[in-house]
Design a protein around this motif. Structure first.
Motif, PDB file in Angstrom:
ATOM      1  N   ARG A 170       0.816  -1.212   0.000  1.00  0.00           N
ATOM      2  CA  ARG A 170       0.000   0.000   0.000  1.00  0.00           C
ATOM      3  C   ARG A 170       0.852   1.265   0.000  1.00  0.00           C
ATOM      4  NH1 ARG A 170      -5.160  -0.225   1.945  1.00  0.00           N
ATOM      5  NH2 ARG A 170      -4.729   1.372   3.481  1.00  0.00           N
TER       6      ARG A 170
ATOM      7  N   LEU B  32      -1.120   4.714  -0.765  1.00  0.00           N
ATOM      8  CA  LEU B  32      -2.346   4.635   0.044  1.00  0.00           C
ATOM      9  C   LEU B  32      -1.955   4.720   1.514  1.00  0.00           C
ATOM     10  CD1 LEU B  32      -4.770   2.029  -1.569  1.00  0.00           C
ATOM     11  CD2 LEU B  32      -4.877   4.510  -1.613  1.00  0.00           C
TER      12      LEU B  32
ATOM     13  N   MET C 285      -4.694  -1.278  -8.781  1.00  0.00           N
ATOM     14  CA  MET C 285      -4.658  -1.962  -7.490  1.00  0.00           C
ATOM     15  C   MET C 285      -5.895  -2.827  -7.323  1.00  0.00           C
ATOM     16  SD  MET C 285      -3.490  -0.616  -3.876  1.00  0.00           S
ATOM     17  CE  MET C 285      -3.183  -1.722  -2.525  1.00  0.00           C
TER      18      MET C 285
ATOM     19  N   LYS D   7     -13.337   9.848 -16.964  1.00  0.00           N
ATOM     20  CA  LYS D   7     -13.084  11.091 -16.232  1.00  0.00           C
ATOM     21  C   LYS D   7     -11.612  11.469 -16.234  1.00  0.00           C
ATOM     22  CE  LYS D   7     -17.379  11.488 -14.797  1.00  0.00           C
ATOM     23  NZ  LYS D   7     -18.255  12.474 -15.458  1.00  0.00           N
ATOM     24  N   LEU D   8     -10.733  10.460 -16.168  1.00  0.00           N
ATOM     25  CA  LEU D   8      -9.314  10.768 -15.971  1.00  0.00           C
ATOM     26  C   LEU D   8      -8.508  10.725 -17.266  1.00  0.00           C
ATOM     27  CD1 LEU D   8      -8.785   8.747 -12.686  1.00  0.00           C
ATOM     28  CD2 LEU D   8      -9.024  11.218 -12.924  1.00  0.00           C
TER      29      LEU D   8
ATOM     30  N   ASN E 283       1.735   2.695  -3.843  1.00  0.00           N
ATOM     31  CA  ASN E 283       0.945   3.742  -4.510  1.00  0.00           C
ATOM     32  C   ASN E 283       0.466   4.791  -3.498  1.00  0.00           C
ATOM     33  OD1 ASN E 283      -1.074   2.362  -3.203  1.00  0.00           O
ATOM     34  ND2 ASN E 283      -2.394   2.129  -4.993  1.00  0.00           N
TER      35      ASN E 283
ATOM     36  N   LYS F 297       6.921  15.858  -1.974  1.00  0.00           N
ATOM     37  CA  LYS F 297       5.692  16.660  -1.771  1.00  0.00           C
ATOM     38  C   LYS F 297       5.141  17.214  -3.077  1.00  0.00           C
ATOM     39  CE  LYS F 297       5.536  16.516   2.760  1.00  0.00           C
ATOM     40  NZ  LYS F 297       5.858  15.069   2.613  1.00  0.00           N
TER      41      LYS F 297
ATOM     42  N   MET G 201      -7.557   1.201 -16.950  1.00  0.00           N
ATOM     43  CA  MET G 201      -6.711   2.401 -16.949  1.00  0.00           C
ATOM     44  C   MET G 201      -5.387   2.152 -17.668  1.00  0.00           C
ATOM     45  SD  MET G 201      -8.264   4.933 -15.564  1.00  0.00           S
ATOM     46  CE  MET G 201      -7.019   6.115 -15.063  1.00  0.00           C
TER      47      MET G 201
ATOM     48  N   VAL H  72       1.145   6.457   3.542  1.00  0.00           N
ATOM     49  CA  VAL H  72       2.254   7.368   3.309  1.00  0.00           C
ATOM     50  C   VAL H  72       3.401   6.955   4.225  1.00  0.00           C
ATOM     51  CG1 VAL H  72       2.992   9.761   3.309  1.00  0.00           C
ATOM     52  CG2 VAL H  72       0.626   9.186   2.769  1.00  0.00           C
TER      53      VAL H  72
ATOM     54  N   SER I 117      -6.974   4.844  -5.729  1.00  0.00           N
ATOM     55  CA  SER I 117      -6.024   3.961  -6.407  1.00  0.00           C
ATOM     56  C   SER I 117      -6.194   4.027  -7.927  1.00  0.00           C
ATOM     57  CB  SER I 117      -6.185   2.512  -5.927  1.00  0.00           C
ATOM     58  OG  SER I 117      -7.302   1.902  -6.533  1.00  0.00           O
ATOM     59  N   LEU I 118      -7.394   4.418  -8.387  1.00  0.00           N
ATOM     60  CA  LEU I 118      -7.597   4.556  -9.832  1.00  0.00           C
ATOM     61  C   LEU I 118      -7.008   5.861 -10.355  1.00  0.00           C
ATOM     62  CD1 LEU I 118     -11.257   3.271 -10.095  1.00  0.00           C
ATOM     63  CD2 LEU I 118      -9.279   2.244 -11.219  1.00  0.00           C
ATOM     64  N   GLY I 119      -6.697   6.776  -9.433  1.00  0.00           N
ATOM     65  CA  GLY I 119      -6.100   8.048  -9.832  1.00  0.00           C
ATOM     66  C   GLY I 119      -6.989   9.252  -9.574  1.00  0.00           C
ATOM     67  N   PHE I 120      -8.196   9.002  -9.026  1.00  0.00           N
ATOM     68  CA  PHE I 120      -9.060  10.128  -8.676  1.00  0.00           C
ATOM     69  C   PHE I 120      -8.469  10.880  -7.483  1.00  0.00           C
ATOM     70  CE2 PHE I 120     -12.369   7.540 -10.807  1.00  0.00           C
ATOM     71  CZ  PHE I 120     -12.867   8.507 -11.662  1.00  0.00           C
TER      72      PHE I 120
ATOM     73  N   ALA J 107     -13.411   5.754 -14.410  1.00  0.00           N
ATOM     74  CA  ALA J 107     -12.071   6.337 -14.353  1.00  0.00           C
ATOM     75  C   ALA J 107     -11.507   6.656 -15.745  1.00  0.00           C
ATOM     76  CB  ALA J 107     -11.136   5.426 -13.570  1.00  0.00           C
TER      77      ALA J 107
ATOM     78  N   ILE K  78       0.711  12.627  -7.211  1.00  0.00           N
ATOM     79  CA  ILE K  78       0.469  11.210  -6.943  1.00  0.00           C
ATOM     80  C   ILE K  78      -0.718  10.681  -7.737  1.00  0.00           C
ATOM     81  CG2 ILE K  78      -0.871  11.752  -4.863  1.00  0.00           C
ATOM     82  CD1 ILE K  78       1.291   8.619  -5.578  1.00  0.00           C
ATOM     83  N   ASN K  79      -1.739  11.520  -7.975  1.00  0.00           N
ATOM     84  CA  ASN K  79      -2.913  11.051  -8.722  1.00  0.00           C
ATOM     85  C   ASN K  79      -2.532  10.592 -10.125  1.00  0.00           C
ATOM     86  OD1 ASN K  79      -4.551  11.645  -6.554  1.00  0.00           O
ATOM     87  ND2 ASN K  79      -4.986  13.717  -7.267  1.00  0.00           N
TER      88      ASN K  79
ATOM     89  N   ARG L 173      -0.736   7.246  -9.845  1.00  0.00           N
ATOM     90  CA  ARG L 173      -1.649   6.151  -9.490  1.00  0.00           C
ATOM     91  C   ARG L 173      -2.426   5.650 -10.705  1.00  0.00           C
ATOM     92  NH1 ARG L 173      -3.813   8.882  -4.173  1.00  0.00           N
ATOM     93  NH2 ARG L 173      -2.486   7.939  -2.572  1.00  0.00           N
ATOM     94  N   GLN L 174      -2.626   6.536 -11.690  1.00  0.00           N
ATOM     95  CA  GLN L 174      -3.337   6.096 -12.902  1.00  0.00           C
ATOM     96  C   GLN L 174      -2.597   4.944 -13.573  1.00  0.00           C
ATOM     97  OE1 GLN L 174      -4.054   9.394 -15.520  1.00  0.00           O
ATOM     98  NE2 GLN L 174      -5.137  10.585 -13.959  1.00  0.00           N
TER      99      GLN L 174
END
Lengths: 247, 260
Positions: free
Chosen positions: A52, A57, A88, A111-112, A55, A75, A160, A59, B165-168, A108, A79-80, A83-84
């Motif tokens: 975890r 989840l 996971m 939207k992403l 990615n 910093k 993704m 820190v 985890s999907l990137g949102f 996803a 990270i988003n 993560r794409q």
């Protein structure tokens, strides 16, 4: 150079209560492109925490995690965006219960990644066919069995187009007769060359599919090597002790 | 001089009532003076309209406020240990504002809030419905915020993790994944809040707004007899509440039978 490493961790620490509890105590590991790495170890060994952390989840409280050469613990790292590229799969599936299977898979990418609805749905349907669930696109998660849910969770992450897939005990919450169907999907994925990091208790999967096995205990990597090295000739007494109990 | 109710009653009452038994004549006169004389029924209709309008507006304001306040509270509680810099400062500031709002609104009587709004803050405004709707909305928002916060916290942490985890981002995950589920979970509770709000608006008469209660009160005073006017006010509330409770029940059954 780190070119063929997709993930590298450097002295990753995860401490709670100001260092009183050390879930991860200096983990150095690396994953090459196309490699299947299986992480095993007793419960409480930190293997899920380690996964975890990859990615973010969780820190980490110390150390570095390089993904494709970028330090994602920095910093300023987005990270988003990283993560794409890291799919996971969770122990408890975590499908979105208020959406159909198709919507779970297309949300996803649309939207992403700004995919069109038709493109996203076409891709989702192709993936559903591949895992034998082509007829369940319109169903809701509550209408599926555990094994079906986990297969959906895997293809949802694949929508993704990730560079690497992280599996957090993907078969631990399943009824025994459903473990096989999920492992089969994972094996197929591994054969296609997907980079995978798998935390599991399925020693059979580790032996058969892993390029490398990492044995963790007490927040540290105790031993790592090929499945033959770990399962047939473990060097560390801690590893031998664990394998004696589970095999 | 216009005739009083007692003067005009003998002129308008049907013979079979006037010549009937005494209790029938008394009953007929009571109904006449409470609802018919001087078109008094129109005041109940106006009161009903105002009560419904007030409740609806207050609910809209309440839900809007409630969503914002609950999101600030939840976001701060879950994220502030990992936040840094100006973002943390801004969220901390809004969280403090939200906490003060919740404490003050839930710690003081609705009637006092309403009177402060009407006689002090909006002393220059004579738009009673809008000022009262705002006041009830601000009050309701505090309770709605806690309802929605409960709804958000009831959603499994794995949902947020799956979204992330999907990137949102945090906000997108809230919007597409957490909030729709939270709303579905608290919808019956929110509908009940609407019913509670409906009855709470009965204090709107304190600022002279003609709602159902005020209508009964004024007409009772006009005809020196409160029995029928107040019973009518109570009856209107009861019918409304029973109707909305029926709808909430239907909604709950629908939600239970749908997916999940």
């Amino acid at each position: 150079m780190s070119d063929n490493f997709i993930i590298q961790t450097k002295d990753v620490q995860k401490h709670y209560n100001g260092g009183e509890i050390k879930a991860l105590d200096g983990v150095n590991a690396s994953v090459r492109r196309g490699e299947v790495v299986v992480v095993i170890g007793p419960s409480g060994s930190g293997k899920s925490t380690f996964l975890r952390c990859l990615n973010l989840l969780e820190v980490p409280t110390g150390g570095q995690i390089l993904f494709e050469g970028t330090d994602i613990t920095d910093k300023n790292a987005n990270i988003n965006l990283h993560r794409q590229k890291m799919g996971m799969v969770f122990q408890h599936f975590n499908l979105f219960p208020h959406m159909t299977i198709l919507k779970n898979m297309t949300l996803a990418p649309m939207k992403l990644l700004n995919k069109s609805q038709s493109d996203a749905e076409a891709q989702a349907r192709t993936l559903l066919e591949r895992v034998g669930l082509g007829d369940r696109a319109g169903a809701y998660p509550s209408q599926l069995s555990g094994g079906q849910k986990q297969r959906i969770a895997i293809v949802r992450a694949l929508c993704m187009d990730p560079e690497v897939m992280l599996f957090d005990e993907p078969t631990s919450a399943l009824d025994p007769e459903m473990v096989g169907e999920v492992l089969e999907v994972m094996k197929e994925l591994a054969r296609e060359g997907m980079t995978m990091v798998v935390v599991t208790h399925e020693m059979g999967f580790a032996r058969e599919m892993a390029d490398r096995v990492i044995f963790m205990a007490d927040g540290k990597i105790v031993e790592e090597g090929t499945p033959e090295e770990i399962f047939s000739a473990p060097k560390q007494p801690r590893t031998r002790d664990f394998l004696a109990k589970v095999l | 001089m216009r005739p009083s109710a007692s003067q005009s009653w003998p002129l308008v009452a049907p013979d079979w009532i006037q010549n009937g038994p005494e209790w029938l004549n008394d009953f007929g006169y009571d109904v006449y003076k409470s609802f018919i004389f001087d078109d008094r029924y129109q005041m109940y209709i106006k009161g009903l309209g105002n009560t419904l309008l007030l409740t609806l507006l207050a609910l809209l304001i309440g839900v809007a406020l409630g969503v914002i306040v609950s999101l600030v509270r939840v976001s701060w509680d879950k994220n502030h240990t990992e936040m840094h810099g100006p973002g943390r400062f801004a969220l901390g500031f809004f969280n403090a504002v939200a906490k003060v709002y919740l404490t003050v609104i839930r710690g003081t009587p609705m009637v006092v809030q309403l009177m402060i709004m009407y006689f002090v803050i909006f002393a220059s405004s004579r738009n009673k419905v809008m000022v009262a709707a705002l006041s009830f909305g601000i009050n309701s928002g505090a309770y709605v915020a806690e309802i929605i916060r409960g709804g958000i916290m009831s959603i499994d942490a794995g949902q947020m993790e799956a979204g992330r985890s999907l990137g949102f981002g945090y906000v997108s995950t809230m919007r597409y994944i957490i909030l729709p589920q939270a709303f579905k979970a608290v919808l019956p509770t929110l509908a009940n809040e609407f019913i509670v709000l409906l009855k709470e608006t009965a204090v709107a008469g304190y600022v002279g707004l003609t709602d159902i209660t005020y209508a009964g009160n004024i007409i009772g005073g006009n005809c020196y007899d409160y029995l029928f006017p107040l019973l009518m006010s109570a009856l209107i509330y009861l019918v409304l509440v029973m109707f909305f409770t029926f709808l909430v029940g239907k909604l709950e059954r629908r939600l239970r039978s749908s997916e999940r």
